[in-house]
Structures are given as C-alpha cells and as structure tokens.
Design a protein around this motif. Structure first.
Motif, short mmCIF file in Angstrom:
data_model
loop_
_atom_site.label_atom_id
_atom_site.label_comp_id
_atom_site.label_asym_id
_atom_site.label_seq_id
_atom_site.Cartn_x
_atom_site.Cartn_y
_atom_site.Cartn_z
N GLU A 60 -5.59 14.48 7.07
CA GLU A 60 -4.20 14.63 7.46
C GLU A 60 -3.68 13.30 7.98
OE1 GLU A 60 -2.22 17.36 7.22
OE2 GLU A 60 -3.86 18.36 6.18
N TRP A 61 -3.21 12.47 7.09
CA TRP A 61 -2.75 11.13 7.46
C TRP A 61 -1.35 11.14 8.08
CZ3 TRP A 61 -6.03 7.19 7.58
CH2 TRP A 61 -7.19 7.26 6.80
N ASN A 62 -0.72 12.28 8.19
CA ASN A 62 0.65 12.32 8.68
C ASN A 62 0.76 12.66 10.17
OD1 ASN A 62 -0.19 14.93 8.39
ND2 ASN A 62 1.62 15.67 7.33
N ASP A 63 -0.31 12.49 10.94
CA ASP A 63 -0.27 12.71 12.38
C ASP A 63 0.11 11.39 13.06
OD1 ASP A 63 -0.60 13.23 15.06
OD2 ASP A 63 -2.72 13.75 14.92
N PHE A 64 1.31 11.33 13.61
CA PHE A 64 1.81 10.12 14.24
C PHE A 64 1.86 10.23 15.76
CE2 PHE A 64 3.61 10.24 9.94
CZ PHE A 64 3.08 9.05 9.45
N TRP A 85 -5.75 -6.77 0.28
CA TRP A 85 -5.35 -5.57 1.00
C TRP A 85 -4.07 -5.76 1.80
CZ3 TRP A 85 -7.36 -1.33 -0.60
CH2 TRP A 85 -8.66 -1.31 -1.10
N GLU A 86 -3.50 -6.95 1.80
CA GLU A 86 -2.38 -7.25 2.68
C GLU A 86 -1.20 -6.28 2.52
OE1 GLU A 86 0.55 -10.91 4.04
OE2 GLU A 86 -0.87 -11.24 2.40
N ASP A 87 -0.68 -6.14 1.34
CA ASP A 87 0.51 -5.29 1.15
C ASP A 87 0.24 -3.84 1.55
OD1 ASP A 87 1.97 -7.47 0.27
OD2 ASP A 87 1.64 -7.03 -1.85
N ILE A 91 1.85 -1.70 4.77
CA ILE A 91 2.52 -0.41 4.56
C ILE A 91 1.85 0.66 5.42
CG2 ILE A 91 2.92 1.44 2.89
CD1 ILE A 91 3.25 -0.83 0.76
N PHE A 92 0.53 0.67 5.43
CA PHE A 92 -0.22 1.68 6.19
C PHE A 92 0.12 1.63 7.68
CE2 PHE A 92 -3.97 3.13 8.55
CZ PHE A 92 -4.13 4.39 8.01
#
Length: 121
Positions: A60-64, A85-87, A91-92
């Motif tokens: 669940e990557w949407n836990d902020f 991996w920079e871009d 973004i991540f």
C-alpha cells in the motif's frame, strides 16, 4: 533489501537503502525515524541508495500519514545514488510537492550532498 538509519549527528539523519524497496520496509524505516525526529526537532535527511534496485510492486504505497505528520520537521533531503534512478526517485519522494527542498546526487557526489545539506535551506 535493507532500509535503515545508519547514523544520526549534527542534525543529519543518514539512511541506507539497498536492493528492492518494499512498502513494509519503508514503513519500518519511517517508524524507526519517529523517535529520532522527535529527539532532534528539525532534521535533514541523507539517503544513500547503495545498490538500489527499485521498488517492490506490492503493498500500500498510498499511505502518506508519515509525511503529513513529520514533513514540517524535515528541512532538506539529499539522495545519493546511481543517476539512472534520479527521475524515478525524485517522483517517488514527491520533489516539488513537499515543503522542503530535495536534491539528487550521483553516487560519487556524497561529499557534495553533505555540503548541500549543511547549507541554509
């Protein structure tokens, strides 16, 4: 895969991430960061992406909730890793959407990343 705090000092929290990052490993890292952030007050974060291989597709990557509570305590973030991996990394970590500056540095530029972290925001 590892994601761990490896050093805390002079207001800088150094984190090492290697292998493929899973959502559960990120959550564990965030939990271990809470006490450090509360003790330090304001922190600057140095992320060392050693032998980083991307992100796990599960979880669940949407836990902020961590960002919502602790972003006000973060002054700056520097990520050091392979330029390929920079871009995706920027973004991540939502560069431009968070309240503090975030910069990416090549693996050979760790000293530059530290120097940047030590300057005023």
């Amino acid at each position: 895969m590892t994601a761990e705090i490896i050093e805390v000092g002079a207001g800088i929290v150094t984190v090492r991430i290697s292998g493929t990052l899973s959502q559960s490993a990120l959550t564990d890292l965030q939990k271990s960061s809470v006490d450090v952030i509360r003790a330090q007050g304001k922190v600057r974060i140095l992320v060392l992406a050693d032998q980083f291989a991307g992100w796990d597709s599960g979880g669940e990557w949407n836990d902020f909730s961590f960002q919502e509570e602790f972003d006000p305590c973060i002054e700056k973030m520097a990520i050091v890793g392979d330029k390929r991996w920079e871009d995706l990394a920027l973004i991540f970590v939502a560069k431009g959407l968070r309240s503090f500056p975030i910069e990416y540095f090549a693996s050979s530029e760790r000293d530059s990343a530290l120097a940047w972290l030590r300057t005023n925001p």
